[in-house]
Design a protein around this motif. Sequence first.
Motif, mmCIF file in Angstrom:
data_model
loop_
_atom_site.group_PDB
_atom_site.id
_atom_site.type_symbol
_atom_site.label_atom_id
_atom_site.label_comp_id
_atom_site.label_asym_id
_atom_site.label_seq_id
_atom_site.Cartn_x
_atom_site.Cartn_y
_atom_site.Cartn_z
ATOM 1 N N HIS A 103 0.844 -1.217 0.000
ATOM 2 C CA HIS A 103 0.000 0.000 0.000
ATOM 3 C C HIS A 103 0.870 1.255 0.000
ATOM 4 O O HIS A 103 0.651 2.170 0.792
ATOM 5 N N GLN A 106 -1.551 6.194 -2.179
ATOM 6 C CA GLN A 106 -2.970 6.488 -1.966
ATOM 7 C C GLN A 106 -3.502 7.173 -3.215
ATOM 8 O O GLN A 106 -4.079 6.545 -4.085
ATOM 9 N N THR A 145 0.735 9.395 2.100
ATOM 10 C CA THR A 145 0.990 8.140 2.818
ATOM 11 C C THR A 145 1.702 8.300 4.149
ATOM 12 O O THR A 145 1.706 7.367 4.942
#
Lengths: 171, 287
Positions: A103, A106, A145
């Motif tokens: 991840h 974003q 992030t």
Amino acid sequence: MPSPILKKMHVSMTVNGKAVEGLVEPRTLLIHFLREGLGLTGPHIGCETTHCGACTVDLDGKSVKSCTVFAVQADGASIVTIEGVAAPDGTLHALQEGFREMHGLQCGFCTPGMITRAWRLLQENPNPSEDDIRTGISGNLCRCTGYQNIVKAIQYAAAKISGAQFKEAAE
Amino acid sequence: MIPAAFAYHRPKSISEAVALLSDLGEDARPLAGGHSLIPMMKLRLAKPSDLVDLGAIAELKGVREDGADIVIGATTTQREVIASELIAAKAPILKEAAMVIADPQVRSLGTIGGNVANGDPGNDMPAVMMCLGATYLLAGKGGERRVAARDFYHGAYFTALEPGEILASIRIPVPPPGHGYAYEKLKRKVGDYATAAAAVVLTMAGGRAASCSIGLTNVGETALWAEEAARILVGSSLDAATLRRAVAAAEAITSPASDTRGPAQYRTKMAGVMLRRALERARSLAH
Ligand SMILES: Cc1cc2nc3c(=O)[nH]c(=O)nc-3n(C[C@H](O)[C@H](O)[C@H](O)COP(=O)(O)OP(=O)(O)OC[C@H]3O[C@@H](n4cnc5c(N)ncnc54)[C@H](O)[C@@H]3O)c2cc1C
Ligand code: FES
Ligand code: FES
């Protein structure tokens, strides 16, 4: 006497392994040549003031901010953009996979610059410490992030490239 | 943010570059790494008629040893300064200072010659060059001349460079083996110019300072060589009372602007704090 301003100059360079050429005004910035001249819209324009790193590309083996290079300066150079990072068959690079798995993005605006920078960083230093990664990407800003997952994504890629198993540090 | 139009030249030799610059006149400018000039051109604070790119001139590149000196070509990038084994072994303060300039991408292209020729008091290398006693080799149509870094800076963006001249190389006397050094820079974040910074090179003998040189960054119209502060320290054991006097002498020559980095008084005090830290670290490294 100043010389008369030549309208356009011829430039040729290798971009993502392909020979390309074009006519540019001397004041054309490399980022504009890549995006508008060549249609490579992966490198982004974030700040235009040499701060954010969204426009990062690889120029003759070094990471540079392409908003602060004239295309004429890159005449004859070899350039890699985010479009040149994945394998020709579309298989993602370990870094791209790392950003997905950890991840590391974003909104994704900073991601092409982050990955292109990290791509060079891992060639300069295949086994970076967390500190090496943080200073290595200190010219790239991310508004989303908080960097934590970007660091993990780069660690994931470093481990994958060296054949090791990535273990997330305990929080 | 598009710069004003200009004509672009890419000479292959120093003689070709200086001939171009003098023929093209005062609105022509040399272009090195472009990481001070291009941002200024985007803001239209600089509108050169012509850019003479120094990037293709092989004789301006590289780091070499020449007798008791290190000679650095003007277009050697900060990245190359950091990677140089010669610099790391003989004058490590240069590597330390280069590492706190901007970020990796800026250091890929920004050159040491552009950093010292720019004349911006925020640049980090001028104070280091003053501290080391460097000499600049300037090339013009009429030939070459040498100017000491300590005499080169006359005001903000105002240096000893004449129109038509370029800085060709920087000659640095290698500091004695066993010297202590430090470049302490206070900045708000990566990529920021110094709120204040101090460069120190010293040697110790029998627990006392045998020699000392100090440069200060961004606390005046130009980088500053703090001659009096260094003089106070030589011969002392860098005891608390002497350190206090030296720091006060260094603070006394500063005249920073009040700006987003803080009020003038604060920046003067920070120059003192940076100097104290640099002296302490330099002493601990000297042997
Ligand atoms: C985001 C960012 C952060 C930065 N942070 C710092 C920092 O913390 N500390 C710091 O010191 N710098 C900093 N800089 C500036 C950077 O180090 C520049 O690279 C440097 O100031 C100029 O070097 P250059 O090679 O890029 O010169 P250029 O931009 O090409 O030139 C600067 C000026 O010097 C002249 N010039 C260049 N080379 C010569 C030569 N050989 N002879 C005569 N004239 C010449 C040019 O005509 C121009 O006027 C930063 C820059 C950016 C974009
Ligand atoms: S767009 Fe180039 S650094 Fe931000
Ligand atoms: S993911 Fe949004 S700026 Fe980095």
